[in-house]
Design a protein around this motif. Structure first.
Motif, PDB file in Angstrom:
ATOM      1  N   CYS A  54      -4.607  -0.294   0.463  1.00 59.00           N
ATOM      2  CA  CYS A  54      -5.361  -1.285   1.226  1.00 59.00           C
ATOM      3  C   CYS A  54      -6.850  -1.107   1.008  1.00 59.00           C
ATOM      4  O   CYS A  54      -7.598  -2.049   0.818  1.00 59.00           O
ATOM      5  CB  CYS A  54      -5.159  -1.110   2.729  1.00 59.00           C
ATOM      6  N   GLY A 108      -4.147  -0.765   6.673  1.00 60.82           N
ATOM      7  CA  GLY A 108      -4.460   0.455   7.419  1.00 60.82           C
ATOM      8  C   GLY A 108      -3.417   0.772   8.481  1.00 60.82           C
ATOM      9  O   GLY A 108      -3.017   1.915   8.641  1.00 60.82           O
ATOM     10  N   CYS A 150      -6.932   4.531   3.133  1.00 64.46           N
ATOM     11  CA  CYS A 150      -5.524   4.753   2.793  1.00 64.46           C
ATOM     12  C   CYS A 150      -5.409   5.597   1.519  1.00 64.46           C
ATOM     13  O   CYS A 150      -4.549   6.467   1.414  1.00 64.46           O
ATOM     14  CB  CYS A 150      -4.794   3.417   2.618  1.00 64.46           C
ATOM     15  N   CYS A 161       0.854  -1.188   0.000  1.00 66.65           N
ATOM     16  CA  CYS A 161       0.000   0.000   0.000  1.00 66.65           C
ATOM     17  C   CYS A 161       0.892   1.240   0.000  1.00 66.65           C
ATOM     18  O   CYS A 161       1.834   1.340   0.790  1.00 66.65           O
ATOM     19  CB  CYS A 161      -0.888  -0.005   1.241  1.00 66.65           C
ATOM     20  N   CYS A 174       0.218   3.083   3.835  1.00 70.18           N
ATOM     21  CA  CYS A 174       0.646   2.486   5.107  1.00 70.18           C
ATOM     22  C   CYS A 174       1.710   1.415   4.906  1.00 70.18           C
ATOM     23  O   CYS A 174       2.315   0.970   5.874  1.00 70.18           O
ATOM     24  CB  CYS A 174      -0.551   1.918   5.861  1.00 70.18           C
TER      25      CYS A 174
END
Ligand SMILES: [Zn+2]
Ligand SMILES: [Zn+2]
Ligand SMILES: [Zn+2]
Length: 385
Positions: free
Chosen positions: A96, A329, A100, A71, A74
């Motif tokens: 994600c 996350g 995000c 991602c 994150c």
């Protein structure tokens, strides 16, 4: 100027310490000339995790991107198909989930750095991206510096507080506030060109000037950039802003002193190929000709962690930093493990280098960090006892 402000005191880390589980506090080191340090506030048994924390900033190694798809916000490993939540501009960045994506694209740095809609390498944003990929004279730090600048600008623009930038003290405050928002202010401790470590010295000044100009031009090249940069005027000032030569030198100094290499082993990554960008666009050249990802690909990147970065070095460390994927996350976090029993009030130290190497090789490795180690083990080796 904002770079002359005294660094935030130890108490300003209290909230972070509490958030990380309350087993550490920031303070002054007894042995490194009053420099900052991290101390245990509770006894920790060998093998226990002292604390975990999220990064202020993290960026994946471009060479690692085709191998481990993470991602863009994150940095949790993406396990779904390439059609998961992605940047709508077609640059190849994946997320994600919608949270995000919004945090990175609409509120964060990516709205200022995305090259998805751009079709020419001559465009200042594409040129910056290319320079980031080729940045071998700046320790690969240009991409991180651009990211730091973009987070600061995004937050200043969100505040939209143009009124505070009319006076020079107001401008200084605006920059400090943006650095605070981006969780970067606690690290600011001097320009890289004044530093004695590997990144400083000759060439650093010219490099910072060139990087600052490149980032300013990229930020100003947006369609409707006056809209995107409204409120961030103080940050864009070539003399006093974050995206000025001195500002970039401060950010480079932050990275030279604090950045950690991050590696996260992943045993459960799926083997689907990453999304590819349109062949004609500069958007994400690093994934566009990627081969399918190997099972168990390892994530590699660079990051700043506010508490972990307070820990000083020792060649006989009582702690070790490992990195984990805390899931969608939450992303990549640092976990500090106790290598032996740690007493209340004891300073936490980890090794910046391979501490199994002999003392003269450790000394050479540590010179890159700008200091000579005076830990008990080095002192004993030098004293011949
Ligand atoms: Zn994420
Ligand atoms: Zn994008
Ligand atoms: Zn040592």
């Amino acid at each position: 100027m904002w770079w002359d402000d005294p660094p935030p005191d130890a108490a300003s880390f209290d909230a972070l310490c509490a958030k990380s589980g309350g087993r550490v506090r920031a303070g002054e080191s007894a042995t490194t000339g009053g420099g900052r340090a991290l101390f245990a506030t509770a006894p920790v048994a060998k093998g226990e995790i002292v604390f975990r924390e999220s990064p202020s900033l993290i960026l994946q190694d471009p060479a690692n991107r085709p191998l481990a798809r993470a991602c863009a916000r994150c940095h949790s490993m993406l396990r779904g198909a390439p059609s998961e939540t992605a940047c709508a501009q077609g640059c190849g960045e994946g997320y994600c989930d919608e949270r995000c994506r919004v945090a990175h694209v609409e509120q964060g740095s990516h709205g200022l750095l995305c090259v998805g809609p751009i079709d020419s390498w001559e465009h200042p944003l594409a040129a910056l991206k290319l320079a980031c990929a080729r940045d071998d004279d700046g320790d690969g730090h240009l991409a991180l510096i651009a990211e730091m600048c973009a987070w600061c600008i995004a937050s200043a623009a969100r505040r939209g507080d143009a009124s505070s930038s009319s006076s020079s003290s107001g401008a200084s405050t605006a920059v400090a506030a943006a650095l605070d928002d981006a969780n970067l202010r606690t690290y600011v401790a001097g320009a890289v060109w004044d530093w004695t470590g590997a990144s400083g010295g000759d060439g650093a000044r010219a490099r910072c000037e060139a990087h600052a100009r490149m980032i300013r031009e990229a930020m100003a090249s947006h369609e409707g950039s006056s809209e995107k940069l409204r409120g961030a005027e103080a940050l864009m000032d070539p003399a006093s802003g974050v995206v000025g030569a001195r500002g970039v030198a401060e950010l480079a100094g932050v990275l030279a002193r604090n950045s950690l290499a991050v590696a996260v082993e992943s045993s459960s990554a799926s083997a689907s190929a990453p999304a590819s960008a349109p062949a004609s666009a500069p958007g994400d050249a690093s994934t566009s000709n990627a081969s399918p990802r190997k099972l168990g690909a390892r994530y590699e990147g660079v990051a700043l962690f506010p508490l972990t970065c307070l820990m000083n070095h020792s060649c006989e460390p009582n702690a070790e930093v490992r990195f984990e994927d805390a899931g969608p996350g939450a992303g990549v976090v640092a976990a500090v493990h106790a290598l032996r029993e740690i007493r209340v009030g004891e300073e936490l130290r980890h090794s910046y280098v391979d501490e199994t190497r002999p003392v003269f090789l450790r000394a050479a490795d540590l010179a890159a960090f700008g200091f000579r180690c005076d830990c008990g083990r080095c002192a004993r080796a030098r004293g011949g006892s």
